[in-house]
Design an enzyme around this catalytic site. Structure first.
Site, PDB file in Angstrom:
ATOM      1  N   ASP A 173      -8.573  12.370  -0.198  1.00 42.99           N
ATOM      2  CA  ASP A 173      -7.838  13.570   0.190  1.00 42.99           C
ATOM      3  C   ASP A 173      -7.502  13.415   1.673  1.00 42.99           C
ATOM      4  O   ASP A 173      -8.386  13.530   2.528  1.00 42.99           O
ATOM      5  CB  ASP A 173      -8.683  14.828  -0.060  1.00 42.99           C
ATOM      6  CG  ASP A 173      -7.891  16.097   0.256  1.00 42.99           C
ATOM      7  OD1 ASP A 173      -6.839  15.986   0.932  1.00 42.99           O
ATOM      8  OD2 ASP A 173      -8.314  17.178  -0.180  1.00 42.99           O
ATOM      9  N   LYS A 210       7.584  16.257  10.641  1.00 45.41           N
ATOM     10  CA  LYS A 210       8.530  15.195  10.298  1.00 45.41           C
ATOM     11  C   LYS A 210       9.315  14.731  11.531  1.00 45.41           C
ATOM     12  O   LYS A 210       9.734  13.580  11.602  1.00 45.41           O
ATOM     13  CB  LYS A 210       9.471  15.665   9.178  1.00 45.41           C
ATOM     14  CG  LYS A 210       8.770  15.806   7.832  1.00 45.41           C
ATOM     15  CD  LYS A 210       8.269  14.450   7.308  1.00 45.41           C
ATOM     16  CE  LYS A 210       7.580  14.552   5.969  1.00 45.41           C
ATOM     17  NZ  LYS A 210       7.130  13.258   5.440  1.00 45.41           N
ATOM     18  N   VAL A 218       0.876  -1.182   0.000  1.00 48.13           N
ATOM     19  CA  VAL A 218       0.000   0.000   0.000  1.00 48.13           C
ATOM     20  C   VAL A 218       0.907   1.223   0.000  1.00 48.13           C
ATOM     21  O   VAL A 218       1.784   1.353   0.865  1.00 48.13           O
ATOM     22  CB  VAL A 218      -0.909   0.007   1.250  1.00 48.13           C
ATOM     23  CG1 VAL A 218      -1.698   1.312   1.341  1.00 48.13           C
ATOM     24  CG2 VAL A 218      -1.851  -1.197   1.219  1.00 48.13           C
ATOM     25  N   TYR A 257       6.047  21.955   9.015  1.00 44.06           N
ATOM     26  CA  TYR A 257       6.511  20.772   8.263  1.00 44.06           C
ATOM     27  C   TYR A 257       7.625  20.082   9.049  1.00 44.06           C
ATOM     28  O   TYR A 257       7.615  18.860   9.234  1.00 44.06           O
ATOM     29  CB  TYR A 257       7.010  21.207   6.878  1.00 44.06           C
ATOM     30  CG  TYR A 257       7.598  20.071   6.067  1.00 44.06           C
ATOM     31  CD1 TYR A 257       6.785  19.076   5.529  1.00 44.06           C
ATOM     32  CD2 TYR A 257       8.977  19.990   5.839  1.00 44.06           C
ATOM     33  CE1 TYR A 257       7.330  18.029   4.784  1.00 44.06           C
ATOM     34  CE2 TYR A 257       9.522  18.952   5.097  1.00 44.06           C
ATOM     35  CZ  TYR A 257       8.691  17.975   4.571  1.00 44.06           C
ATOM     36  OH  TYR A 257       9.230  16.935   3.846  1.00 44.06           O
ATOM     37  N   ASN A 266       4.091   7.399   2.479  1.00 44.19           N
ATOM     38  CA  ASN A 266       4.892   8.354   1.699  1.00 44.19           C
ATOM     39  C   ASN A 266       4.244   9.730   1.632  1.00 44.19           C
ATOM     40  O   ASN A 266       4.942  10.736   1.545  1.00 44.19           O
ATOM     41  CB  ASN A 266       5.078   7.781   0.286  1.00 44.19           C
ATOM     42  CG  ASN A 266       5.534   8.838  -0.689  1.00 44.19           C
ATOM     43  OD1 ASN A 266       6.704   9.203  -0.717  1.00 44.19           O
ATOM     44  ND2 ASN A 266       4.612   9.371  -1.485  1.00 44.19           N
ATOM     45  N   VAL A 289      15.147  15.414  -3.070  1.00 45.66           N
ATOM     46  CA  VAL A 289      14.975  14.493  -4.204  1.00 45.66           C
ATOM     47  C   VAL A 289      14.231  15.320  -5.258  1.00 45.66           C
ATOM     48  O   VAL A 289      13.380  16.139  -4.896  1.00 45.66           O
ATOM     49  CB  VAL A 289      14.109  13.278  -3.782  1.00 45.66           C
ATOM     50  CG1 VAL A 289      13.785  12.374  -4.961  1.00 45.66           C
ATOM     51  CG2 VAL A 289      14.795  12.480  -2.667  1.00 45.66           C
ATOM     52  N   ASN A 341      -6.136  12.076  -7.088  1.00 41.97           N
ATOM     53  CA  ASN A 341      -6.566  12.266  -8.464  1.00 41.97           C
ATOM     54  C   ASN A 341      -6.615  10.940  -9.220  1.00 41.97           C
ATOM     55  O   ASN A 341      -5.579  10.307  -9.458  1.00 41.97           O
ATOM     56  CB  ASN A 341      -5.553  13.243  -9.104  1.00 41.97           C
ATOM     57  CG  ASN A 341      -5.923  13.617 -10.509  1.00 41.97           C
ATOM     58  OD1 ASN A 341      -6.142  12.755 -11.353  1.00 41.97           O
ATOM     59  ND2 ASN A 341      -5.988  14.908 -10.758  1.00 41.97           N
TER      60      ASN A 341
HETATM   61  N1  LIG Z   1      11.186  15.636  -2.578  1.00 45.03           N
HETATM   62  C1  LIG Z   1      11.982  15.930  -1.570  1.00 45.03           C
HETATM   63  O1  LIG Z   1      12.984  16.659  -1.733  1.00 45.03           O
HETATM   64  C2  LIG Z   1      11.705  15.373  -0.209  1.00 45.03           C
HETATM   65  C3  LIG Z   1      12.652  15.591   0.790  1.00 45.03           C
HETATM   66  C4  LIG Z   1      12.422  15.071   2.060  1.00 45.03           C
HETATM   67  C5  LIG Z   1      11.278  14.342   2.310  1.00 45.03           C
HETATM   68  N2  LIG Z   1      10.361  14.168   1.324  1.00 45.03           N
HETATM   69  C6  LIG Z   1       9.140  13.428   1.661  1.00 45.03           C
HETATM   70  O2  LIG Z   1       8.885  12.451   0.667  1.00 45.03           O
HETATM   71  C7  LIG Z   1       7.476  12.244   0.542  1.00 45.03           C
HETATM   72  C8  LIG Z   1       7.074  12.348  -0.922  1.00 45.03           C
HETATM   73  O3  LIG Z   1       7.455  13.620  -1.400  1.00 45.03           O
HETATM   74  P1  LIG Z   1       7.484  13.979  -2.966  1.00 45.03           P
HETATM   75  O4  LIG Z   1       8.584  14.936  -3.136  1.00 45.03           O
HETATM   76  O5  LIG Z   1       7.430  12.756  -3.783  1.00 45.03           O
HETATM   77  O6  LIG Z   1       6.107  14.769  -3.085  1.00 45.03           O
HETATM   78  P2  LIG Z   1       5.241  15.108  -4.402  1.00 45.03           P
HETATM   79  O7  LIG Z   1       6.029  14.915  -5.626  1.00 45.03           O
HETATM   80  O8  LIG Z   1       4.629  16.437  -4.126  1.00 45.03           O
HETATM   81  O9  LIG Z   1       4.102  13.988  -4.383  1.00 45.03           O
HETATM   82  C9  LIG Z   1       3.165  13.975  -3.353  1.00 45.03           C
HETATM   83  C10 LIG Z   1       2.165  12.854  -3.560  1.00 45.03           C
HETATM   84  O10 LIG Z   1       1.192  12.928  -2.507  1.00 45.03           O
HETATM   85  C11 LIG Z   1      -0.118  13.114  -3.069  1.00 45.03           C
HETATM   86  N3  LIG Z   1      -0.863  14.011  -2.203  1.00 45.03           N
HETATM   87  C12 LIG Z   1      -0.554  15.293  -1.896  1.00 45.03           C
HETATM   88  N4  LIG Z   1      -1.491  15.802  -1.065  1.00 45.03           N
HETATM   89  C13 LIG Z   1      -2.393  14.822  -0.846  1.00 45.03           C
HETATM   90  C14 LIG Z   1      -3.595  14.741  -0.081  1.00 45.03           C
HETATM   91  N5  LIG Z   1      -4.066  15.785   0.605  1.00 45.03           N
HETATM   92  N6  LIG Z   1      -4.271  13.585  -0.065  1.00 45.03           N
HETATM   93  C15 LIG Z   1      -3.837  12.521  -0.794  1.00 45.03           C
HETATM   94  N7  LIG Z   1      -2.713  12.531  -1.531  1.00 45.03           N
HETATM   95  C16 LIG Z   1      -2.007  13.677  -1.566  1.00 45.03           C
HETATM   96  C17 LIG Z   1       0.141  13.681  -4.466  1.00 45.03           C
HETATM   97  O11 LIG Z   1      -0.863  13.308  -5.377  1.00 45.03           O
HETATM   98  P3  LIG Z   1      -2.188  14.157  -5.720  1.00 45.03           P
HETATM   99  O12 LIG Z   1      -1.759  15.595  -5.754  1.00 45.03           O
HETATM  100  O13 LIG Z   1      -2.615  13.602  -7.020  1.00 45.03           O
HETATM  101  O14 LIG Z   1      -3.119  13.861  -4.604  1.00 45.03           O
HETATM  102  C18 LIG Z   1       1.414  12.944  -4.854  1.00 45.03           C
HETATM  103  O15 LIG Z   1       1.088  11.648  -5.292  1.00 45.03           O
HETATM  104  C19 LIG Z   1       6.820  13.279   1.453  1.00 45.03           C
HETATM  105  O16 LIG Z   1       6.481  12.674   2.673  1.00 45.03           O
HETATM  106  C20 LIG Z   1       7.913  14.303   1.667  1.00 45.03           C
HETATM  107  O17 LIG Z   1       7.768  14.979   2.895  1.00 45.03           O
HETATM  108  C21 LIG Z   1      10.550  14.662   0.066  1.00 45.03           C
END
Ligand SMILES: NC(=O)c1ccc[n+]([C@@H]2O[C@H](COP(=O)([O-])OP(=O)(O)OC[C@H]3O[C@@H](n4cnc5c(N)ncnc54)[C@H](OP(=O)(O)O)[C@@H]3O)[C@@H](O)[C@H]2O)c1
Length: 331
Positions: free
Chosen positions: A124, A222, A63, A218, A151, A251, A92
């Site tokens: 959501d 975390k 999941v 945020y 995630n 990332v 979505n």
């Molecule tokens: N990218 C980085 O640099 C980074 C660094 C440290 C930690 N992280 C952590 O890694 C994880 C993933 O980050 P990411 O960078 O991959 O984020 P992302 O590209 O913004 O993707 C976020 C995902 O979550 C979904 N989402 C967002 N709001 C939502 C809601 N209210 N309900 C249901 N789904 C929702 C989005 O899809 P929809 O919009 O279609 O719902 C998308 O699938 C997060 O926990 C983030 O804190 C990321």
């Protein structure tokens, strides 16, 4: 004591002082060497727990929350390739369907029912009510979940002081990063514990490892994930369930707003590959250059790290506001 006597006492103390300094030096060197060895082992040599242990290729499901984009999308694809059926959750339907297509392509499937199975669940997490959680539970009832990837995560639109952050933004961050993570885990962890098998993988952030001004909520959310994950790991280890908190630097993704990968900023694909190759309980820093940055930050005084982060985020905010003003002028 005469002057001569005090000079004599001083000279007598010197060998002790020298010995003391030598012992201190040897201890510091031993601590530095053991730190370097454990960093090298954790980062490059430690074998990860095999995904087979959690039911890969044996009909178990993974999941993945926030599975329609970024890191979550990669977890969904790579876990399917590793032999799990996948339940993908996000807001979505069209985006989720397109990830399902990518899964079928990646796994060489002609269509649903052949090889890997998938389910999508539109939710959501910022506003899910009890009825939506009940519906999620119904989706989960018929399947054996071997892996849960918590995630989904949201951050501030751009860095802002806490006093300037809207109640809506605060609520969304807490509901998604904290409440939804707890609720979904409480739906899945009991059955993992009773089967004595499972992996719960929680996405952390460097922002949770140290206070981060201008991303205060945020960062705190975390930090919550980190503390809770480590407690949960200890509770569930005797029940055969691995709980990992993956500490993560940048990332490339929509959230980070970074498009071009670099040595220190991997693509989601490279990042997830590193995570899945090195599954381990507790807090880990799976991507090697992230681990390097983490090691350097651990050596620096926390006040210096805080001041540096604060100035970096002030600059990010200044640039974000300038970009917004430029776009407004163009409209
Ligand atoms: N990218 C980085 O640099 C980074 C660094 C440290 C930690 N992280 C952590 O890694 C994880 C993933 O980050 P990411 O960078 O991959 O984020 P992302 O590209 O913004 O993707 C976020 C995902 O979550 C979904 N989402 C967002 N709001 C939502 C809601 N209210 N309900 C249901 N789904 C929702 C989005 O899809 P929809 O919009 O279609 O719902 C998308 O699938 C997060 O926990 C983030 O804190 C990321």
């Amino acid at each position: 004591m005469s002057l001569l006597g005090s000079m004599q006492a001083h000279l007598n103390a010197v060998p002790h002082l020298v010995l003391g300094l030598q012992v201190l030096g040897a201890l510091s060197a031993a601590i530095a060497v053991s730190g370097a060895l454990s960093f090298t082992y954790d980062t490059f040599l430690r074998p990860g727990v095999s995904l087979r242990k959690f039911g890969a290729k044996k009909g178990a499901w993974a999941v993945v929350t926030g599975a329609s984009d970024g890191i979550g999308r990669e977890f969904a694809i790579q876990l399917a390739r590793a032999g799990f059926n996948v339940l993908l959750a996000a807001r979505n339907q069209a985006k989720l369907d397109s990830v399902v297509d990518d899964i079928f392509k990646a796994c060489g499937n002609g269509g649903e029912g052949e090889g890997v199975q998938t389910k999508t669940f539109v939710v959501d997490f910022a506003s899910a009510d009890d009825a939506r959680w009940e519906a999620f539970l119904e989706e989960l009832k018929p399947i054996e979940v071997g892996v849960l990837v918590n995630n989904v995560g949201v951050s501030h639109e751009f860095p802002s002081d806490f006093v300037d952050t809207s109640p809506e933004e605060l609520g969304t961050i807490i509901n998604v990063n904290v409440t939804a993570t707890l609720r979904i885990t409480s739906l899945i962890a009991p059955s993992m514990a009773s089967r004595k098998k499972g992996l719960i993988l929680n996405m952390g952030s460097f922002a949770g490892a140290a206070p981060t001004p201008m991303l205060a909520v945020y960062s705190a959310s975390k930090a919550f994930v980190r503390t809770w994950s480590e407690s949960l790991a200890a509770e569930l280890a005797p029940k055969g369930v691995v709980v990992e908190h993956a500490n993560t630097y940048y990332v490339t993704s929509a959230m980070s707003k970074i498009r071009r990968p670099s040595l220190f900023i991997p693509t989601p694909k490279a990042f997830v590959r590193a995570v899945l190759a090195k599954i381990a309980p507790g807090t880990t820093t799976p991507y090697w250059t992230h681990a390097l940055i983490g090691a350097v930050l651990n050596l620096a005084p926390s006040k210096v790290v805080l001041a540096y982060t604060h100035s970096l985020l002030k600059d990010t905010r200044r640039r974000a506001l300038a970009k917004r003003a430029k776009l407004a002028k163009q409209e």
